[in-house]
Design an enzyme around this catalytic site. Structure first.
Site, short mmCIF file in Angstrom:
data_model
loop_
_atom_site.label_atom_id
_atom_site.label_comp_id
_atom_site.label_asym_id
_atom_site.label_seq_id
_atom_site.Cartn_x
_atom_site.Cartn_y
_atom_site.Cartn_z
N GLU A 1 1.00 -1.14 0.01
CA GLU A 1 0.13 0.09 -0.01
C GLU A 1 0.82 1.06 -0.12
O GLU A 1 1.41 1.62 1.00
CB GLU A 1 -0.85 0.15 1.16
N CYS B 1 -2.36 9.14 2.44
CA CYS B 1 -1.97 8.48 0.98
C CYS B 1 -3.11 8.98 -0.30
O CYS B 1 -2.79 9.10 -1.50
CB CYS B 1 -2.01 7.04 0.99
P1 NAD Z 1 7.94 5.24 4.73
O1 NAD Z 1 8.33 4.72 3.56
O2 NAD Z 1 9.05 6.17 5.16
O3 NAD Z 1 7.97 4.29 5.81
C1 NAD Z 1 6.98 3.33 6.05
C2 NAD Z 1 7.26 2.38 6.84
O4 NAD Z 1 8.12 1.37 6.17
C3 NAD Z 1 8.15 2.64 8.31
O5 NAD Z 1 7.70 1.71 9.19
C4 NAD Z 1 9.49 2.21 8.01
O6 NAD Z 1 10.32 2.18 9.10
C5 NAD Z 1 9.26 1.25 7.10
N1 NAD Z 1 10.49 0.92 5.84
C6 NAD Z 1 10.99 1.83 5.36
N2 NAD Z 1 12.06 1.29 4.48
C7 NAD Z 1 12.05 -0.11 4.68
C8 NAD Z 1 12.73 -1.25 4.24
N3 NAD Z 1 13.48 -1.07 3.16
N4 NAD Z 1 12.31 -2.54 4.78
C9 NAD Z 1 11.27 -2.50 5.56
N5 NAD Z 1 10.70 -1.60 6.14
C10 NAD Z 1 10.93 -0.31 5.63
O7 NAD Z 1 6.57 6.05 4.65
P2 NAD Z 1 6.09 7.05 6.03
O8 NAD Z 1 6.84 8.45 5.59
O9 NAD Z 1 5.97 6.69 7.05
O10 NAD Z 1 4.52 7.42 5.08
C11 NAD Z 1 4.15 8.19 4.27
C12 NAD Z 1 4.05 7.38 2.83
O11 NAD Z 1 3.19 6.18 2.92
C13 NAD Z 1 3.42 8.28 1.92
O12 NAD Z 1 4.04 7.77 0.61
C14 NAD Z 1 2.03 7.60 1.56
O13 NAD Z 1 1.22 7.91 0.49
C15 NAD Z 1 2.21 6.13 2.00
N6 NAD Z 1 0.94 5.63 2.48
C16 NAD Z 1 0.22 4.87 1.87
C17 NAD Z 1 -0.88 4.23 2.08
C18 NAD Z 1 -1.66 3.47 1.37
O14 NAD Z 1 -2.62 2.81 1.99
N7 NAD Z 1 -1.62 3.32 -0.06
C19 NAD Z 1 -1.28 4.56 3.23
C20 NAD Z 1 -0.58 5.48 4.27
C21 NAD Z 1 0.59 5.99 3.76
#
Ligand code: NAD
Length: 511
Positions: free
Chosen positions: A265, A299
């Site tokens: 997601e 998002c």
């Molecule tokens: P982010 O990608 O920085 O982090 C999200 C999560 O992933 C965190 O828990 C982080 O520690 C983990 N993570 C990051 N890299 C990783 C890796 N290589 N392996 C495993 N885990 C890893 O995102 P954010 O800044 O917390 O959130 C904002 C983003 O999330 C925006 O792009 C938003 O659109 C998206 N988002 C999408 C949805 C959806 O349902 N499509 C919902 C909420 C947020």
């Protein structure tokens, strides 16, 4: 330019409020480490916590896997009793949980309460689901045979979640996974550990009260390195990861390399088309909530507005007026509609996108100033921005996770749909129109290419009953309602021969 107002709670007050809320929930904060809980309201640290070690991650997966071996054979309606109890506890503690969402994610009170309500709703849904994990019976081509499809629990589900829905996304995954007979190991965002401790605590309490294994749920606080442990562990059958497209690009291939399942997601770049027949009162309300609400950090936030040329001037004028009136500041203040960005890094990303788009010919129509910088220099309060652009340049086609709304114009619906779909992401979309034909074209196969397509409502604020997710760089996953539960189970096709003959399919003869 900066305009300032000092009315913000202090970090000391926020720390006390967080501790009081956690205390009401029965959570003892394991203070003392160098992994910090912080608040975007002041941009300062609240407590030092302990992050999970590699050994903790190993033990959590092992324990959750051991619990799975019992949980998978627990009748599904009994599994639903755990989810029902969780929902009751969430109802009971709604206010304290919403406080933690505001303190850590910066959401205004009404949206923070909405986030907890979403958790309650998905629990209700999953309780019902626990009695509806239906498989099909399929007509067999052979006499005296029955074909059936049965659904079985999958295993340990690793949930990796983002900061902006710090609790609801966990609940979408966890309530459904538990009803489906899976166990869960959760790695929440490093930016929101306190609400995660609270949710984990309530679920453990519910498990104790209904006699479910404690290890149906394990929490691992930490940064992405902890998430990577779940990604690479072959005992984690499904990795459900919510976050940026950058994260999904790393996680997807790594899980696939070990033939695990992933549910991604990821980022969106959502647009609304406003047609000449649109009810502009409705459109203005829907647009402002979707674009400026949650400080542009959903998002599903509306990032592109595609307006028919004939009404563009009128609509833009009304939006500029609405943007100028938006109350920005302390999210605990009931009059505030726009709280802080999660960090100054987000503000930097916003300013950099604005500088780039202006260099490409974009014109700022409203907003864009930093607020409250003297009251809280480490916090990032910003005015939502409206920017007029003539084309979809590279900046417009990216997701900048901040409240920037790009306004484009169109002449024909065909052109509007083409512009709409001409971005790498495919999460949410909408059209404002009173013309049924236009609405149906937008919803048809030749219309919006997104996972969510709405009419006369903005792009954000989905209900849990529908499946949630998007196409293209949004990752293709579906969570929450409808039949999204199937991602959390495995199916088996059964052929049962109740005749006395062994007949082979496709009339094959042998022996
Ligand atoms: P982010 O990608 O920085 O982090 C999200 C999560 O992933 C965190 O828990 C982080 O520690 C983990 N993570 C990051 N890299 C990783 C890796 N290589 N392996 C495993 N885990 C890893 O995102 P954010 O800044 O917390 O959130 C904002 C983003 O999330 C925006 O792009 C938003 O659109 C998206 N988002 C999408 C949805 C959806 O349902 N499509 C919902 C909420 C947020």
């Amino acid at each position: 330019m900066t305009s300032d107002s000092p009315a913000l709670p202090t970090t000391h007050e926020l720390r006390a409020r967080a501790l009081a809320g956690l205390g009401n929930l029965g959570v003892t904060v394991p203070e003392g480490g160098d992994f910090h809980a912080r608040t975007p309201l002041t941009g300062e640290n609240l407590f030092g916590l302990q992050a999970a070690t590699a050994g903790d991650a190993e033990a959590a997966v092992a324990d959750a896997h051991a619990a799975f071996l019992t949980w998978r054979s627990t009748p599904a309606p009994r599994r639903g009793e755990l989810v029902r109890r969780l929902g009751e506890l969430l109802r009971e503690h709604k206010s304290d949980l919403a406080d933690l969402v505001t303190i850590e994610a910066g959401k205004i009170r009404s949206e923070a309460l909405g986030e907890v309500q979403e958790m309650i709703d998905i629990c209700d849904f999953a309780v019902g689901l626990s009695r509806q994990l239906y498989g099909r019976t399929i007509a067999s081509e052979r006499p005296g045979h029955r074909l059936a499809e049965t659904w079985h629990p999958l295993g340990v589900v690793g949930v990796v979640s983002a900061f902006n829905f710090p609790a609801a996304v966990w609940s979408w995954n966890t309530a459904v996974a538990l009803a489906c007979g899976d166990t869960v190991v959760w790695k929440p965002s490093e930016l929101t550990p306190l609400i995660s401790l609270a949710c984990d605590h309530l679920l453990c309490r519910a498990a104790d009260e209904v006699g479910a294994p404690r290890d149906v749920h394990r929490l691992l606080l930490g940064d992405r390195a902890v998430g990577e442990r779940l990604v690479d562990d072959p005992r984690v059958a499904l990795v459900s990861a919510t976050g940026s497209t950058r994260m999904g690009r790393e996680v997807g291939p790594r899980v696939a390399a070990r033939f695990g399942r992933s549910l991604l997601e990821l980022g969106g770049n959502n647009a609304a088309i406003v047609a000449p027949s649109a009810d502009l009162d409705l459109a203005v309300q829907g647009i402002v909530f979707a674009a400026a609400g949650t400080a542009g950090q959903r998002c599903t936030t509306l990032r592109r507005l595609i307006v028919h040329r004939d009404i563009a001037e009128t609509l833009v004028e009304r939006l500029v007026a609405a943007y100028r009136r938006l109350p920005i500041g302390d999210p605990f203040d009931e009059n505030t509609l726009v709280g802080p960005l999660i960090s100054t890094a987000s503000l930097d990303a916003m300013n950099s996108a604005l500088a780039r788009v202006q260099a490409q010919g974009g014109k700022v129509l409203a907003g864009g100033n930093r607020r409250l910088s003297q009251a809280a220099p480490r916090a990032a309060y910003a005015e939502p921005v409206l920017v007029r652009v003539d084309e979809q340049t590279d900046v417009v086609r990216e997701e900048t996770f901040a409240p920037i709304l790009y306004v484009l114009t169109y002449d024909t619906l065909e052109e509007a749909i083409e512009l709409h779909n001409d971005v790498p992401q495919g999460l949410s979309s909408s059209i404002f129109t009173r013309d049924q034909q236009e609405a149906e074209i937008f919803l048809s196969a030749a219309g919006s290419d997104c996972g969510i397509a709405n009419v006369n409502i903005g792009t954000s604020g989905a209900e849990i009953g529908g499946a949630f997710g998007g196409e293209k760089e949004t990752g293709g996953g579906r969570e929450s309602g409808s039949d999204a539960w199937k991602a959390y189970m495995r199916s088996a096709t059964n052929t049962i021969n109740y005749s006395s003959e062994l007949s082979l399919a496709q009339n094959v003869s042998f022996l």
